[in-house]
Design a protein around this motif. Structure first.
Motif, short mmCIF file in Angstrom:
data_model
loop_
_atom_site.label_atom_id
_atom_site.label_comp_id
_atom_site.label_asym_id
_atom_site.label_seq_id
_atom_site.Cartn_x
_atom_site.Cartn_y
_atom_site.Cartn_z
N MET A 188 0.84 -1.19 0.00
CA MET A 188 0.00 0.00 0.00
C MET A 188 0.88 1.25 0.00
N GLY A 189 0.44 2.28 -0.72
CA GLY A 189 1.16 3.54 -0.63
C GLY A 189 1.31 4.32 -1.92
N GLU A 194 -2.08 5.70 2.42
CA GLU A 194 -1.62 4.94 3.59
C GLU A 194 -0.49 4.04 3.14
N TYR A 195 0.56 3.98 3.95
CA TYR A 195 1.76 3.24 3.57
C TYR A 195 1.89 1.99 4.44
N PHE A 234 0.11 -7.49 9.21
CA PHE A 234 0.35 -6.22 8.55
C PHE A 234 1.44 -5.42 9.25
N VAL A 235 2.07 -4.56 8.44
CA VAL A 235 2.96 -3.50 8.94
C VAL A 235 2.50 -2.23 8.26
N THR A 236 2.13 -1.23 9.04
CA THR A 236 1.75 0.07 8.48
C THR A 236 2.61 1.14 9.11
N PHE A 237 2.61 2.31 8.48
CA PHE A 237 3.44 3.40 8.97
C PHE A 237 2.58 4.63 9.22
N ASP A 250 1.10 13.86 3.92
CA ASP A 250 1.66 12.74 3.19
C ASP A 250 2.93 12.32 3.92
N LEU A 251 2.95 11.08 4.41
CA LEU A 251 4.09 10.63 5.22
C LEU A 251 5.40 10.70 4.45
N SER A 252 5.34 10.59 3.13
CA SER A 252 6.58 10.62 2.35
C SER A 252 7.27 11.97 2.44
#
Length: 545
Positions: A188-189, A194-195, A234-237, A250-252
């Protein structure tokens, strides 16, 4: 001291006074009175000692004053929880002198005796149970695997697979251990929403979820049911800082130190659990380390125009389950699944064909409105010729466009600013269409509204036309920007460009800096009269078969 209103006192005195002694106290739930997380604080309890029932319980911050104790007490009187009726006690006992004195001042005229006692047997027992339950709650990650899991998650963040893998491009991780055959990874991302990565325990669960999402995208209840019906790890950030719900970040665009990974499990019968047990942690650790090695080895091929068939086998050193120090070797096979990815992509394309709303005119080319990401920042402006030279060197330009003479004050540009992943996708789509051929504004109208519009349109070299913005014609700001655009394009003899940048949610929103600029597509300024499109109307395209 704050006192009760006369009307409140009258209302409380009307309650039936029962011959009961209530215990009341306020204590921190965390060990030794220390609160180390936001979820921890002070617990306020009011218990009917005669009946042995909790009448009211509240969690408050440790900074709350003694008024919070009174608020909970009034609720215990008027709106008690459990199978008891509203009532006023004959006596209240507390172990805190400050609370005793405060209650004596506040509860005057209510005929309630307020006494100090050294211990509160019922409340002591309740808090012991609370503390035991808190201590038996498992941590998010088993301590012996936590460091390696965090390191593996941060490697995923640095690798940023969402920059080149879409959600339908599935990678399998074959374990054949811990009752797990193969995990199926969906990244995802790329949409910038969502990443993270989802690791499904079965292809059936993955396909069922994606099909449900596509069919029920308007029903929040069904989407939630579908979400909880997944069978995956899952692993999300997310941002390590506390953000307001309405903050669009935006997390990026955040620094590495501001990113925090989260781990968990979803199962149809368990629901969502934001923690991992030991076996789950071992499974996820092994899968993540194998996936990271695969990304490092195959990044160049994965980032190509196609989703190739790739496969690698790795030996991962993992802790032995029955040993604190020993390790064992796990053989892991990581592979892409192009056939599955094509199947999932067809599901998406089928939905797009059914639901795509476009701007069209009978006997005229279809105008698509799916190129420019939603919520992008749009601007009609100009960049200096010095800047154009720099961008030509660093970003490149349409190969079909010849270098033109620097006429006028600068190059007229349409700026589209969005998140980095969305900008990358936008650039790839334009490049796949052969670049930008022309940019123009065409009159448009909505039959359901009175406003008339300037439709900003990009024509790509494969002759497709894409709406990049709808501007109200009589808006004074837009009207002035259009005049400048036309005047500048006349000076440059019709030469203009499309400038794409990142940084939508950062400090450079609306004013991108050099490091934010990702592509410059030089083009011609076209006239809608030459194209003969006339005034366009918004219509719903339906394909009949």
């Amino acid at each position: 001291m704050t006192t009760l209103n006369r009307s409140t006192r009258r209302r409380l005195k009307q309650l039936n006074q029962i011959p009961s002694v209530w215990e009341g106290d306020r204590r921190p739930l965390s060990p030794d009175g220390e609160s180390d997380t936001e979820a921890k604080g002070d617990c306020i309890l009011w218990v009917d000692g005669s009946q042995g029932v909790v009448r009211a319980i509240d969690m408050v911050t440790s900074e709350s004053g003694p008024e919070a104790v009174v608020r909970t007490l009034l609720r215990a009187m008027e709106y008690p929880q459990g199978p008891v009726k509203p009532a006023r006690p004959q006596k209240i006992v507390v172990r805190d002198r400050e609370i005793q004195f405060f209650l004596r001042g506040v509860l005057q005229e209510l005929d309630i005796a307020i006494e100090h006692v050294p211990t509160l047997p019922l409340i002591d027992e309740l808090f012991r149970e609370f503390q035991e339950n808190a201590n038996t709650q498992p941590p998010q990650l088993p301590p012996q695997y936590a460091d390696r899991l965090m390191q593996a998650a941060y490697e995923i963040w640095n690798a940023a697979p969402w920059e080149y893998l879409e959600e339908h491009q599935i990678v399998s991780i074959e374990l054949n251990r811990w009752d797990i055959g193969t995990l199926y990874v969906s990244v995802m991302g790329m949409s910038g929403m969502e990443y993270g990565i989802l690791l499904y325990r079965s292809l059936d669960s993955l396909k069922r979820f994606r099909a449900t999402v596509l069919q029920e995208e308007e029903s929040l209840e069904k989407l939630e049911e579908a979400f909880l019906g997944q069978d995956c790890l899952f692993v999300t950030f997310e941002s390590a800082a506390d953000l307001q719900e309405d903050e669009d970040i935006d997390l990026s665009d955040l620094a590495f130190s501001e990113i925090e990974p989260n781990f968990g499990n979803i199962h149809p019968l368990e629901g969502l659990r934001a923690s991992l047990f030991e076996e789950e942690a071992l499974i996820l650790l092994t899968a993540l380390e194998g996936f990271n090695r695969f990304l490092r080895a195959q990044r160049r091929q994965l980032a190509g125009d196609t989703f190739p068939s790739l496969s690698n086998r790795y030996r991962i050193s993992v802790p032995q389950e029955d040993s604190q120090t020993g390790t064992q070797q796990a053989s892991v096979k990581v592979a892409t699944l192009p056939d599955i990815s094509k199947e999932l992509l067809k599901m998406i394309e089928w939905e797009d064909e059914e639901d795509d709303e476009v701007l069209s005119l009978k006997a005229m080319p279809v105008l698509r409105d799916d190129l420019v990401p939603q919520n992008s920042f749009l601007s009609i402006g100009m960049v200096s010729w010095e800047m154009v030279e720099y961008l030509r060197m660093s970003l490149g330009q349409n190969p079909s466009m010849e270098k033109v003479e620097a006429l006028g004050d600068g190059l007229p540009v349409i700026l589209i600013q969005t998140s980095r992943p969305k900008a990358k996708t936008l650039i790839e789509k334009i490049q796949a269409a052969g670049g930008v051929k022309g940019i123009f504004f065409n009159p448009g109208e909505d039959p359901f509204e009175d406003n008339t519009y300037d439709l900003g349109i990009i024509q790509t070299n494969n002759e497709e036309m894409h709406v990049f913005g709808e501007f109200i014609q009589n808006d004074p700001i837009h009207a002035e920007a259009r005049k400048k655009w036309d005047r500048r394009c006349k000076k440059t003899k019709g030469h203009c460009a499309l400038l794409i940048s990142k940084g939508l949610t950062g400090a450079s929103r609306g004013n991108p800096q050099l490091q934010d600029m990702m592509a410059l597509f030089e083009a011609r300024s076209l006239s809608h009269k030459e194209l003969g499109l006339g005034t366009l109307q918004r219509m719903l395209q339906v394909d009949w078969e």
